[in-house]
Design an enzyme around this catalytic site. Sequence first.
Site, mmCIF file in Angstrom:
data_model
loop_
_atom_site.group_PDB
_atom_site.id
_atom_site.type_symbol
_atom_site.label_atom_id
_atom_site.label_comp_id
_atom_site.label_asym_id
_atom_site.label_seq_id
_atom_site.Cartn_x
_atom_site.Cartn_y
_atom_site.Cartn_z
ATOM 1 N N CYS A 121 -2.012 -2.453 7.802
ATOM 2 C CA CYS A 121 -2.002 -3.392 6.668
ATOM 3 C C CYS A 121 -0.788 -4.315 6.649
ATOM 4 O O CYS A 121 -0.889 -5.461 6.197
ATOM 5 C CB CYS A 121 -2.151 -2.622 5.364
ATOM 6 S SG CYS A 121 -3.807 -1.916 5.218
ATOM 7 N N ASP A 131 0.786 -1.249 0.000
ATOM 8 C CA ASP A 131 0.000 0.000 0.000
ATOM 9 C C ASP A 131 0.818 1.300 0.000
ATOM 10 O O ASP A 131 0.449 2.262 0.700
ATOM 11 C CB ASP A 131 -0.974 0.015 1.191
ATOM 12 C CG ASP A 131 -1.956 -1.149 1.167
ATOM 13 O OD1 ASP A 131 -1.918 -1.938 0.201
ATOM 14 O OD2 ASP A 131 -2.758 -1.279 2.106
ATOM 15 N N LYS A 170 -6.657 -4.812 -3.115
ATOM 16 C CA LYS A 170 -7.288 -5.467 -1.961
ATOM 17 C C LYS A 170 -8.309 -4.533 -1.311
ATOM 18 O O LYS A 170 -8.031 -3.356 -1.118
ATOM 19 C CB LYS A 170 -6.219 -5.899 -0.957
ATOM 20 C CG LYS A 170 -5.376 -4.763 -0.378
ATOM 21 C CD LYS A 170 -4.245 -5.355 0.440
ATOM 22 C CE LYS A 170 -3.480 -4.369 1.258
ATOM 23 N NZ LYS A 170 -4.221 -3.543 2.207
#
Length: 239
Positions: free
Chosen positions: A180, A42, A147
């Site tokens: 995450c 990310d 995701k």
Amino acid sequence: MRAIHQTSSEPAAKLGKGPVRIEAEPYEFVLLPQHCALVIIDMQRDFLEPGGFGEMLGNDVSQLRRTIEPNKRLLAAWRRYGLPVFHTREGHRPDLFDLPPAKKIRGRSKTTIGDKGPMGRILVRGEAGHDIIPELYPEPGEPVVDKPGKGAFYATDLQEMLKHRDVKQLVVTGVTTEVCVNTTVREANDRGYECLVLSDCCGSYFPEFHEMALKMVKAQGGIFGWVTSSEKLLEGLAG
Ligand code: TIU
């Protein structure tokens, strides 16, 4: 396992097929070049640049930007070795059908996921803010995993891709360490992957959460995995 393909303009570097010992905590990590992939979590404009999701949640995005340079160095070396890399992005379909209502309203903010922000609709696929920062932009042949959740395994095809490439170990970097990155490492650990988390290549809006999240990974004999720095990993790979 070797490269998905060699795309970097840098000259290729040699790496044998045998195990590589990496100084790590709680003890050395034995990296298997044929079975190891890098997963960069990310590193998106929405988390690292002003005007995105991170700032909308009330965070200081400059806290995350120290991770860019070490990730750049690591990624360049990883590409030179011809080892596989997977990039992930957190975000949602433009129609928001994959956005749980509970996630949409969390934070009671005036603007929430799917609303228009300075970098387009927040955390929505195809928008500028959802994309990976230019410094770490994926090269052709490097899979990008979109995701909807915090973990990279939930509702994605990551595990299938790793299986097809015979990947058993993950070097994990990205943001944020306690959200995450941690969620992905826990998911990976339960699926049987050995995870090596790079402390300088991960970051949090909260320095104390970063530290504790790394401790949680390596405590109790490495309950979720191992922790080291990119410098130690690159030293180990260079022999
Ligand atoms: N808010 C926060 O720390 N993180 C996230 O929402 N997503 C990721 O960590 N990528």
